[in-house]
Scaffold this motif. Structure first.
Motif, PDB file in Angstrom:
ATOM      1  N   ARG A 205       0.853  -1.184   0.000  1.00  0.00           N
ATOM      2  CA  ARG A 205       0.000   0.000   0.000  1.00  0.00           C
ATOM      3  C   ARG A 205       0.888   1.233   0.000  1.00  0.00           C
ATOM      4  O   ARG A 205       1.988   1.204   0.559  1.00  0.00           O
ATOM      5  CB  ARG A 205      -0.819  -0.080   1.291  1.00  0.00           C
TER       6      ARG A 205
ATOM      7  N   ALA B 236       0.567   5.747   0.235  1.00  0.00           N
ATOM      8  CA  ALA B 236      -0.239   6.971   0.353  1.00  0.00           C
ATOM      9  C   ALA B 236       0.715   8.136   0.486  1.00  0.00           C
ATOM     10  O   ALA B 236       1.557   8.150   1.391  1.00  0.00           O
ATOM     11  CB  ALA B 236      -1.169   6.895   1.565  1.00  0.00           C
ATOM     12  N   GLY B 237       0.639   9.067  -0.436  1.00  0.00           N
ATOM     13  CA  GLY B 237       1.505  10.241  -0.371  1.00  0.00           C
ATOM     14  C   GLY B 237       2.974   9.860  -0.463  1.00  0.00           C
ATOM     15  O   GLY B 237       3.413   9.201  -1.394  1.00  0.00           O
TER      16      GLY B 237
ATOM     17  N   ARG C 135       4.506   7.861   1.568  1.00  0.00           N
ATOM     18  CA  ARG C 135       4.791   6.620   2.303  1.00  0.00           C
ATOM     19  C   ARG C 135       4.352   5.358   1.593  1.00  0.00           C
ATOM     20  O   ARG C 135       3.378   5.376   0.844  1.00  0.00           O
ATOM     21  CB  ARG C 135       4.059   6.630   3.646  1.00  0.00           C
TER      22      ARG C 135
ATOM     23  N   HIS D  87       2.033   8.681  -3.819  1.00  0.00           N
ATOM     24  CA  HIS D  87       1.229   7.459  -3.987  1.00  0.00           C
ATOM     25  C   HIS D  87      -0.252   7.761  -3.826  1.00  0.00           C
ATOM     26  O   HIS D  87      -0.655   8.489  -2.915  1.00  0.00           O
ATOM     27  CB  HIS D  87       1.623   6.420  -2.927  1.00  0.00           C
ATOM     28  N   ALA D  88      -1.047   7.156  -4.697  1.00  0.00           N
ATOM     29  CA  ALA D  88      -2.507   7.161  -4.573  1.00  0.00           C
ATOM     30  C   ALA D  88      -3.076   8.554  -4.338  1.00  0.00           C
ATOM     31  O   ALA D  88      -3.920   8.755  -3.462  1.00  0.00           O
ATOM     32  CB  ALA D  88      -2.945   6.207  -3.448  1.00  0.00           C
ATOM     33  N   HIS D  89      -2.591   9.525  -5.104  1.00  0.00           N
ATOM     34  CA  HIS D  89      -3.188  10.872  -4.993  1.00  0.00           C
ATOM     35  C   HIS D  89      -4.683  10.763  -5.313  1.00  0.00           C
ATOM     36  O   HIS D  89      -5.072  10.182  -6.334  1.00  0.00           O
ATOM     37  CB  HIS D  89      -2.512  11.821  -5.974  1.00  0.00           C
ATOM     38  N   PRO D  90      -5.543  11.326  -4.447  1.00  0.00           N
ATOM     39  CA  PRO D  90      -6.992  11.138  -4.625  1.00  0.00           C
ATOM     40  C   PRO D  90      -7.489  11.510  -6.029  1.00  0.00           C
ATOM     41  O   PRO D  90      -8.364  10.820  -6.574  1.00  0.00           O
ATOM     42  CB  PRO D  90      -7.601  12.068  -3.572  1.00  0.00           C
TER      43      PRO D  90
ATOM     44  N   VAL E 194      -6.376   8.752  -8.460  1.00  0.00           N
ATOM     45  CA  VAL E 194      -7.187   7.553  -8.217  1.00  0.00           C
ATOM     46  C   VAL E 194      -8.584   7.743  -8.804  1.00  0.00           C
ATOM     47  O   VAL E 194      -9.129   6.850  -9.472  1.00  0.00           O
ATOM     48  CB  VAL E 194      -7.272   7.252  -6.699  1.00  0.00           C
TER      49      VAL E 194
ATOM     50  N   ALA F  80       4.043  15.078  -2.093  1.00  0.00           N
ATOM     51  CA  ALA F  80       3.573  14.705  -0.757  1.00  0.00           C
ATOM     52  C   ALA F  80       4.677  14.732   0.295  1.00  0.00           C
ATOM     53  O   ALA F  80       4.397  14.571   1.481  1.00  0.00           O
ATOM     54  CB  ALA F  80       2.939  13.309  -0.811  1.00  0.00           C
TER      55      ALA F  80
END
Ligand code: PLP
Length: 429
Positions: free
Chosen positions: A40, A42-43, A45, A68-71, A74, A411
């Motif tokens: 996983r 996020a940002g 991390r 990672h996984a910028h809203p 996504v 991020a």
């Protein structure tokens, strides 16, 4: 740090996949130990299969400039996925991304999307050969342009007049058309052109040599190279697969004022999905089929899912102040690494440009790295291995090889940079 889950997964992977990985540098061969299996992100991390968190300076090897996984990325992917992932027909998103790239990158007038950087460079070289009717290409030792046969060629010593294959499976005849000299060695380039000038279809170069660490061009190297190409009727190909949208918004060519005939793109252009592109002057690109005779195709090329991720990423990156802020964080990090190492008496060579950085740990303080030969001579991979694992233990994920660049995203916060620098201080002192 507990890594049982990654170890079990890697043991299984090595039974299923050669070396346990689908791209060699992921296997940690340069630093030893077991690669972490990520679950996983996020940002700034990522979290591994054991639940350990890391501040990530790989960012999928460059593409994730927004983290990672910028809203919004996504959301763009999810919206398109529900409408269909691929049609094998043209779609409007291809026009939109083409317009955006043409607007952002100064030399580009027309573009063809492919699925990877490797496809981009191999197609660009086919195009250069088609346009010039010549066969030889010139590349630089330590520059990586993907894994097409003709590009897996190492230099002999000094001025190479005969390329030698770098990998079993690459034929001697394929390698023989690839000439190789050291990066930043303009005299060697002139010598090669003096002997083979009329046979050289193209010179292909990374504007920052970022697959042998992080080596900036010196003494107007790239401008001289561009001039030599023009004078000899060879195509000047800038491989901006890594530097595109990272060295500056318009790539290294914008930052350095270069005007390549053909530009290769990848990584950021797909925002984490597989996209590459080769692009350039209209009259050159019009040689590509079906406008022209040079054949190149792709079942999934320009597919709407990948276009959506690329569009969302580049649109966010272009918003006011976003790029400048990432670049400032990158500079802060590179300067901080330099300061921490200097204070500890550890010899390093650090550099950054835009949102990319590099750091060589050196065998001695007087080593200067400006080419692949110098990197092999002066870098200290054994010490880097220790630093790498020290940082990993402390929750900072650097590229598992000293000969790779590092990447910062939108991020990465002040807190991330401070945590990283104190982890480094802890590791080396
Ligand atoms: C990553 C890279 C490539 C290859 O791109 P892939 O998408 O991995 O095939 C080519 N050139 C440069 C400069 C790169 O950094």
């Amino acid at each position: 740090m507990i890594t049982n889950a990654s170890e079990a997964l890697f043991a299984r992977a090595t039974e299923l996949i050669p070396g346990g990985v689908n791209s060699p540098v992921r296997a940690f061969r340069g630093v030893g130990g077991t690669p972490r299996f990520m679950e996983r992100g996020a940002g700034s991390r990522v979290w591994d299969a054991d639940g350990n968190a890391y501040i990530d300076y790989i960012q999928s090897w460059g593409p994730l400039v927004m983290g990672h996984a910028h809203p919004k990325v996504v959301e763009a992917i999810a919206t398109q996925a529900a409408l269909g992932t691929s049609f094998g027909t043209p779609t409007k998103a291809e026009n939109t991304l083409a317009e955006l790239v043409i607007d952002m990158v100064p030399s580009i007038e027309m573009i063809r999307f492919v699925n990877s950087g490797t496809e981009a460079t191999m197609s660009a070289l086919r195009l250069a050969r088609a346009v010039t009717g010549r066969e030889k290409i010139l590349k630089f030792s330590g520059c990586y342009h993907g894994h097409a046969d003709m590009l897996l060629v190492a230099a002999g010593s000094g001025v190479a007049t005969l390329g030698l294959p770098d990998s079993p499976g690459v034929t001697a005849s394929t390698a023989a058309a690839t000439l190789t000299v050291e990066y930043n060695d303009i005299d060697a380039v002139l010598a090669v052109f003096a002997e083979h000038g009329s046979e050289i279809a193209a010179v292909i170069v990374e504007p920052i040599a970022a697959n042998m660490g992080f080596v900036l061009p010196t003494n107007g190297f790239l401008h001289k190279l561009q001039d030599i190409c023009r004078a000899n009727g060879a195509m000047f190909i800038l491989d901006e697969v890594m530097t595109g949208f990272r060295a500056s918004l318009g790539g290294a060519q914008e930052a350095m004022g270069l005007d390549p005939d053909i530009t290769c793109l990848g990584k950021v252009i797909g925002g984490g999905l597989p996209v590459g592109a080769y692009a350039g002057k209209r009259d050159i690109m019009l040689n590509v089929a079906p406008a022209g005779k040079m054949y190149q195709a792709g079942t999934l090329s320009g597919n709407p899912l990948a276009m959506a991720a690329g569009l969302a990423t580049l649109s966010l990156l272009r918003e006011d102040g976003v790029f400048a802020r990432i670049a400032a964080q990158t500079e802060k990090l590179a300067n901080g690494i330099n300061a921490v190492c200097t204070a500890a008496g550890v010899p390093v060579q650090t550099a950054s440009m835009g949102t990319m950085f590099g750091c060589y740990f050196l065998k001695s303080a007087d080593g200067v790295i400006d080419s692949y030969a110098a990197a092999r001579e002066h870098a200290n991979p054994a010490y880097f291995g220790e630093v790498f694992h020290g940082m990993l233990e402390r929750g900072v994920y650097l590229a598992p090889s000293q000969f790779e660049a590092g990447f910062v995203s939108a991020a990465h916060s002040d807190d991330d940079i401070e945590t990283t620098l104190s982890a480094l201080d802890d590791t080396i002192s």
